[in-house]
Design an enzyme around this catalytic site. Structure first.
Site, PDB file in Angstrom:
ATOM      1  CG  HIS A   1      -2.025  -1.046   1.057  1.00  0.00           C
ATOM      2  ND1 HIS A   1      -3.118  -1.106   1.887  1.00  0.00           N
ATOM      3  CD2 HIS A   1      -2.175  -2.057   0.154  1.00  0.00           C
ATOM      4  CE1 HIS A   1      -3.905  -2.109   1.511  1.00  0.00           C
ATOM      5  NE2 HIS A   1      -3.347  -2.707   0.473  1.00  0.00           N
TER       6      HIS A   1
ATOM      7  CD  GLU B   1      -2.192   4.364   2.771  1.00  0.00           C
ATOM      8  OE1 GLU B   1      -1.754   3.547   1.937  1.00  0.00           O
ATOM      9  OE2 GLU B   1      -3.405   4.524   2.971  1.00  0.00           O
TER      10      GLU B   1
ATOM     11  CB  CYS C   1      -6.607  -0.324   4.689  1.00  0.00           C
ATOM     12  SG  CYS C   1      -4.895  -0.885   4.758  1.00  0.00           S
TER      13      CYS C   1
ATOM     14  CB  CYS D   1      -2.154   1.882   5.740  1.00  0.00           C
ATOM     15  SG  CYS D   1      -1.664   1.036   4.231  1.00  0.00           S
TER      16      CYS D   1
END
Ligand SMILES: O=c1ccn([C@H]2C[C@H](O)[C@@H](COP(=O)(O)O)O2)c(=O)[nH]1
Ligand code: ZN
Length: 195
Positions: A105, A107, A131, A134
């Protein structure tokens, strides 16, 4: 009024320029410059353009308390896992054939890509609300503020869990609603301005 390199003006410069200032409006400060939030969110969106995900391109930009960018990241396959070999599908009967087991992801990539020793007390600008996975990384890395553009997955358990963790750990989060709707980069622009 002419600005020097540090965006300040000295009194001698002020005197020298004062008569021409009234005649030439091009010597006054440009007013349409990007504000900081547009700049950092715009950077997150620009970084997202690097993503190979055919459905969702997410970018993140981490900024320190001096308004310096210390990291960027976008969603992509891990190092050594070829974008061409690993799957980009979403809905497969075999989860091993979908992207979700593999993709990193935005992040997480941003935190891991940092060019400073730490991201403690930093702010993360991100296109999509983080999410739960993250959120954990954001909290553990010491980031204290999340500024996001879209909360389109607000109803999902991952987002609800992420917010619960941010609330418990005191990480501030707020949605950025830009005044501008588009940020266009025109590579030809540099050749159009007067010499
Ligand atoms: O916090 C997040 C959540 C998701 N992503 C990435 C991971 C995937 O590449 C896409 C989501 O794909 P969908 O097809 O929209 O399910 O977004 C992220 O970087 N950060
Ligand atoms: Zn995530």
């Amino acid at each position: 009024m002419k600005m020097n390199g540090s965006n300040t003006v000295t009194s001698s410069e002020e005197n020298q320029n004062s008569s021409s200032d009234h005649q030439n409006h091009e010597s006054s400060k440009r007013e349409e410059y990007l504000d900081w939030h547009d700049f950092f969110m715009g950077t997150a969106f620009l970084v997202a353009k690097r993503s190979k995900d055919p459905v969702s391109q997410v970018g993140a930009c981490i900024v320190n308390s001096e308004k310096k960018i210390v990291a960027t990241g976008y969603n992509g396959m891990p190092i050594g896992c070829s974008d061409d070999d690993f799957p980009w599908d979403k809905n497969t009967s075999d989860p091993l054939e979908s992207k979700y087991f593999y993709v990193c992801h935005a992040e997480m990539n941003a935190v891991l890509n940092k060019n400073s020793a730490s991201v403690t007390n930093c702010t993360i600008y991100v296109g999509l609300f983080p999410c739960n996975e993250c959120a954990k990384i954001i909290i553990q890395s010491g980031i204290r503020e999340v500024i996001y553009m879209s909360d389109k997955h607000a109803h999902k358990k991952e987002t609800i869990a992420a917010k619960r963790m941010f609330d418990a750990s005191g990480v501030k989060y707020w949605q950025y609603i830009p005044e501008i709707q588009k940020l266009v980069i025109d590579f030809n622009e540099i050749n159009l301005s007067e010499q």
